[in-house]
Design a protein around this motif. Structure first.
Motif, mmCIF file in Angstrom:
data_model
loop_
_atom_site.group_PDB
_atom_site.id
_atom_site.type_symbol
_atom_site.label_atom_id
_atom_site.label_comp_id
_atom_site.label_asym_id
_atom_site.label_seq_id
_atom_site.Cartn_x
_atom_site.Cartn_y
_atom_site.Cartn_z
ATOM 1 N N PHE A 1 66.042 -1.682 -6.636
ATOM 2 C CA PHE A 1 67.084 -2.086 -5.694
ATOM 3 C C PHE A 1 67.187 -3.583 -5.469
ATOM 4 C CE2 PHE A 1 66.577 2.419 -4.803
ATOM 5 C CZ PHE A 1 67.903 2.804 -4.897
ATOM 6 N N PHE A 2 66.140 -4.369 -5.750
ATOM 7 C CA PHE A 2 66.321 -5.799 -5.546
ATOM 8 C C PHE A 2 67.403 -6.375 -6.464
ATOM 9 C CE2 PHE A 2 65.684 -10.274 -5.105
ATOM 10 C CZ PHE A 2 65.520 -10.376 -3.738
ATOM 11 N N PRO A 3 67.427 -5.961 -7.748
ATOM 12 C CA PRO A 3 68.515 -6.458 -8.604
ATOM 13 C C PRO A 3 69.894 -6.131 -8.048
ATOM 14 C CG PRO A 3 66.820 -5.436 -9.940
ATOM 15 C CD PRO A 3 66.462 -5.150 -8.514
ATOM 16 N N GLN A 4 69.990 -5.039 -7.276
ATOM 17 C CA GLN A 4 71.312 -4.661 -6.763
ATOM 18 C C GLN A 4 71.806 -5.632 -5.688
ATOM 19 O OE1 GLN A 4 71.549 -0.474 -5.885
ATOM 20 N NE2 GLN A 4 70.703 0.113 -7.864
ATOM 21 N N PHE A 5 70.869 -6.254 -4.952
ATOM 22 C CA PHE A 5 71.296 -7.326 -4.044
ATOM 23 C C PHE A 5 71.991 -8.434 -4.836
ATOM 24 C CE2 PHE A 5 67.868 -6.086 -0.879
ATOM 25 C CZ PHE A 5 68.758 -5.742 0.110
ATOM 26 N N LEU A 6 71.357 -8.807 -5.960
ATOM 27 C CA LEU A 6 71.920 -9.887 -6.772
ATOM 28 C C LEU A 6 73.260 -9.467 -7.368
ATOM 29 C CD1 LEU A 6 68.605 -10.922 -8.572
ATOM 30 C CD2 LEU A 6 69.542 -11.796 -6.430
ATOM 31 N N LEU A 7 73.300 -8.224 -7.864
ATOM 32 C CA LEU A 7 74.550 -7.723 -8.442
ATOM 33 C C LEU A 7 75.674 -7.774 -7.419
ATOM 34 C CD1 LEU A 7 73.273 -4.603 -10.412
ATOM 35 C CD2 LEU A 7 74.405 -6.593 -11.391
ATOM 36 N N GLY A 8 75.366 -7.329 -6.224
ATOM 37 C CA GLY A 8 76.385 -7.300 -5.179
ATOM 38 C C GLY A 8 76.807 -8.694 -4.791
ATOM 39 N N TYR A 9 75.843 -9.590 -4.688
ATOM 40 C CA TYR A 9 76.162 -10.964 -4.308
ATOM 41 C C TYR A 9 77.069 -11.602 -5.360
ATOM 42 C CZ TYR A 9 75.669 -15.722 -2.734
ATOM 43 O OH TYR A 9 75.944 -16.980 -2.279
ATOM 44 N N GLU A 10 76.825 -11.210 -6.634
ATOM 45 C CA GLU A 10 77.664 -11.754 -7.704
ATOM 46 C C GLU A 10 78.987 -11.006 -7.838
ATOM 47 O OE1 GLU A 10 75.317 -11.921 -11.250
ATOM 48 O OE2 GLU A 10 73.842 -13.240 -10.305
ATOM 49 N N GLY A 11 79.147 -9.943 -7.044
ATOM 50 C CA GLY A 11 80.465 -9.317 -6.974
ATOM 51 C C GLY A 11 80.636 -8.011 -7.708
ATOM 52 N N MET A 12 79.556 -7.368 -8.133
ATOM 53 C CA MET A 12 79.747 -6.064 -8.790
ATOM 54 C C MET A 12 80.097 -5.012 -7.736
ATOM 55 S SD MET A 12 77.299 -3.907 -11.339
ATOM 56 C CE MET A 12 77.441 -2.132 -11.483
ATOM 57 N N PRO A 13 81.285 -4.383 -7.854
ATOM 58 C CA PRO A 13 81.683 -3.400 -6.847
ATOM 59 C C PRO A 13 80.913 -2.095 -7.005
ATOM 60 C CG PRO A 13 83.329 -3.520 -8.563
ATOM 61 C CD PRO A 13 82.285 -4.541 -8.909
ATOM 62 N N ARG A 14 80.738 -1.385 -5.897
ATOM 63 C CA ARG A 14 80.072 -0.083 -5.976
ATOM 64 C C ARG A 14 81.072 0.985 -6.417
ATOM 65 N NH1 ARG A 14 79.399 1.491 0.434
ATOM 66 N NH2 ARG A 14 78.424 3.332 -0.452
ATOM 67 N N ARG A 15 80.558 2.153 -6.772
ATOM 68 C CA ARG A 15 81.346 3.360 -7.072
ATOM 69 C C ARG A 15 82.123 3.294 -8.388
ATOM 70 N NH1 ARG A 15 83.268 3.116 -1.441
ATOM 71 N NH2 ARG A 15 81.871 4.361 -0.155
#
Lengths: 210, 548
Positions: free
Chosen positions: B438-452
């Motif tokens: 889940f830590f990489p997902q913080f980075l992904l989200g911060y860089e703008g990867m949308p969920r779903r």
């Protein structure tokens, strides 16, 4: 501690616990209907014109008679509770059956009212009979009307079942000491069902009618 | 407090009557806890399989195995099963069911038959949900937002919604049972401020069960009514308001977030105190922080709707209230650290899980503040940042706490010890695997990867592969305990009555406890976590010759 009472210490302890449990359950029920009344609060303002059109189409006469029936039913059941507290088993069954009977009459009238509304095409959806620019609001009103009366009717059915269960228990235990708590707990529930109607009646039939 | 002689486990509640009928008709809270444990473990595995398929799909940017539609149904399966059938019931119905009467010094919960009924309701709910999911599932996500769920969905909304509706009644029954039990069934001398903090946490949880769940119930009824009869309730075409659905839904579902963390906090208070052999620092603050989290939790639901079109003023108020909720949460974290400070810490598996909880919950909580701030939420909402945030709370927090509690009370529940070395390994794997997922997902989200979404741009692949690799380690950390718990049931060393030298009343009866819980009604004459009294009693007992 005697085994048949577990997990309670005394019969009084058990009784208090049962009554407390019912009150807490009713608090939960208040929030259930609370969600429905929030819908009323919102739509009766945002869709005021259509909503009022809906209110004007309800059957005030049947609604009023039903209010009278339900209030009387609650009062009759209170007589059963008073009799139970006085330890008079024989005086419980008659008023309780009367209360259940009035409840059945309420449901009978309600079904007839529903029947009338269905034949007037007041059930929302395609073929809804109220038309015009505000018809959407009227549809929202009737969605609320059918759902809330159905939910209330369901609670009435449960209540009537509980009252009959109390009567059955009383009839079977003739001659033994009267268990007060089941009578009281069912009374709390029946009064709650009554109270919901006291709020539903003005919302469905009165507010915005004139 | 004396050490009772170790009872023969054949007299415990577990093996007394082994027939299937005696289990299915039991009103013993301990057996019902185990029935629940079996059910939620099954759902946890089902939800976990969903997660595994999601992580497998996201290994490559174009999506590895699932079509877009199937992917949507898969994350819905994962969310619905994990939230409604695992996280919400998890600790309350298993550990809570087992422990509330024992911690109170009572024979059973206040309404034993209602307790059994709640399990049957839960099982029926689960079967309805699973039926809907296996018929083909639905693509709405666990939140069932309208108008997708009412007008546009191709999925099987009705059975799933009906199942979630039914599981709500199971929750309400449990909540009523816990609240009334804590009020009515406390042993002589067990005052409110002598209650273990686990009970304060479960009390706060139960308040949410009883007062928030019915709002969810009515919301789902409205949704089902609209979906089934095609009438207007939330439909904008008929003047309805989809935002109203979101208000009603989150009025339950935000407090439900606290249902999914408060019981875990209760477990952590117990574990931290025991393994530091110290009273919890600031007992009353920790106790009341549970109540205030539950209360403030009712007032913050609007922060799920900052970008949904609510007014700016409402958003500002909800943002401030959301910040407020972090105060009692921080009190808990600081008090656990204060308890650990200067303690003689034993690093057994429950404590390792608990320390993992504190770290992960803190990260999850602090990233929540990013989302409670209006400006940063606009950037981060609907991205993987949100996914990482709530998994840090729900999985890093609640699942860690659940495992901490399972290991901690396993000797009491079964009368057997689990293999300590394997327990520590699993706790370490969970912490490591979780962070890698889940830590990489913080980075992904911060860089703008949308969920779903079933696919993603190629630049996000490295972090996604890391996340999927972490998920496989996490899976191992879940499977390990399943194996060694099963092993310990048959082969584990016999547990003494109080293997951890803990202070709660549950440790003053045999392991496993007899059906009636206590041979004599316990009398409480000291505070919770009074280790001085426990040590003194142990010294006195060791000077006396052992007696039968």
């Amino acid at each position: 501690m005697p085994d048949d009472l577990a997990p309670y210490d005394t019969p009084q302890h058990r009784d208090e616990t049962a009554v407390a449990g019912m009150w807490l359950f009713l608090a939960s029920e208040v929030l259930l209907f609370g969600g429905l009344f929030l819908v009323v609060l919102v739509y009766s303002h945002t869709r005021r014109a259509g909503w009022i059109m809906g209110v004007r189409h309800t059957n005030l006469i049947i609604g009023s008679i039903n209010t009278l029936l339900l209030l009387t039913s609650s009062a009759m059941y209170t007589l059963a509770v008073v009799a139970a507290r006085a330890g008079r088993a024989r005086r419980i069954i008659a008023p309780a059956l009367g209360a259940a009977g009035l409840g059945v009459a309420f449901l009978g009238l309600k079904s007839w009212e529903w029947h009338l509304e269905f034949s007037e095409h007041l059930f929302p959806g395609a073929g809804f009979s109220i038309s015009g620019p505000d018809a959407g609001g009227a549809q929202l009103f009737y969605s609320f009307y059918f759902l809330s009366t159905a939910l209330h009717g369901l609670h009435m059915l449960v209540g009537i079942g509980l009252i009959l269960w109390v009567c059955y228990r009383m009839a079977r235990r003739r001659g033994q000491p009267v268990p007060v708590i089941p009578v009281e707990v069912v009374g709390l529930y029946w009064s709650f069902v009554d109270l919901v109607w006291i709020l539903l009646f003005p919302v469905l039939y009165l507010v915005g009618r004139v | 407090m004396s050490m009772a002689p170790m009872a023969d486990s054949a007299n415990g509640y577990l093996w007394q009557d082994g027939t299937l009928r005696s289990w299915l008709l039991t009103t013993d809270h301990k057996r019902i806890a185990l029935l629940y444990m079996a059910s939620i473990t099954a759902f946890f595995i089902l939800g976990g399989v969903g997660a595994a398929l999601i992580r497998l799909q996201l290994l490559v940017p174009a999506g590895a195995i699932l079509s877009d539609e199937t992917y949507s149904r898969m994350f819905t399966l994962h969310g619905v099963v994990m939230v409604w059938l695992f996280l919400v019931p998890s600790i309350p119905v298993t550990l809570g069911n087992f422990l509330v009467p024992l911690m109170l010094g009572a024979r059973d919960l206040a309404f034993p038959r209602l307790n059994l009924l709640s399990w049957y309701l839960f099982v029926m709910a689960g079967m309805l949900v699973v039926y809907g999911l296996f018929r083909g599932g639905l693509e709405t996500g666990w939140t069932f937002y309208t108008p997708l769920s009412t007008d546009y969905t191709q999925g099987h909304v009705l059975p799933v919604v009906a199942g979630v509706f039914l599981s709500g009644f199971s929750s309400i029954a449990t909540g009523v049972n816990f609240i009334i039990s804590i009020h009515q069934l406390r042993a002589p001398g067990m005052t409110w401020y002598r209650l273990p903090l686990m009970l304060w946490a479960l009390y706060a949880t139960s308040v949410i069960f009883v007062l928030a769940t019915p709002v969810l119930s009515i919301t789902l009824v409205l949704l089902a009514f609209e979906h089934f009869f095609h009438v207007g309730v939330f439909d904008p075409a008929l003047g309805g308001d989809p935002l109203l659905f979101q208000h009603l839904f989150w009025f339950y579902s935000h407090p439900a977030v606290y249902i999914m963390i408060l019981p875990g906090m209760g477990v952590i208070s117990e574990v931290v105190s025991t393994f530091c052999h110290k009273p919890v620092f600031g007992y009353r603050f920790v106790a009341w922080s549970s109540i205030s989290i539950a209360s403030i939790g009712f007032l913050v639901w609007g922060h799920h709707m900052f970008v949904a079109g609510t007014s700016l003023y409402a958003a500002v108020v909800f943002s401030m209230l959301s910040f407020l909720v972090s105060v009692p949460s921080a009190i808990k974290v600081f008090n656990w650290l204060g308890t650990m400070h200067g303690g003689a810490i034993r690093l057994d598996a429950p404590m390792l899980y608990a320390m993992g909880f504190i770290g992960l919950f803190t990260v999850g909580g602090l990233t929540g503040l990013f989302l409670a701030s209006l400006a940063s939420d606009v950037h981060l909402t609907q991205t993987y940042f949100v996914v990482a945030h709530f998994h840090y709370i729900m999985v890093g927090g609640m699942v860690s706490a659940y495992f901490a509690g399972l290991h901690y009370w396993w000797p009491k529940i079964t009368g057997r010890m689990y293999p300590e070395m394997w327990g520590r390994t699993a706790a370490g794997l969970l912490f490591f695997g979780f962070n890698l997922t889940f830590f990489p997902q913080f980075l992904l989200g911060y860089e703008g990867m949308p969920r779903r979404y079933a696919t993603y741009p190629a630049q996000f692949q490295v972090l996604n592969v890391l996340s999927s690799a972490g998920a496989s380690i996490l899976a191992l950390a879940y499977i390990l305990p399943l194996v060694y718990f099963a092993w310990s049931l048959l082969r584990g060393a016999r547990a003494s009555d109080n293997p951890w030298q803990a202070t709660g009343l549950e440790w003053r009866t045999s392991s496993p406890p007899p059906t009636e819980n206590f041979a004599h009604v316990p009398v409480v004459n000291h505070d919770a976590y009074d280790y001085a009294a426990l040590d003194q009693a142990n010294r006195a007992a060791s000077q006396e010759p052992p007696h039968a």
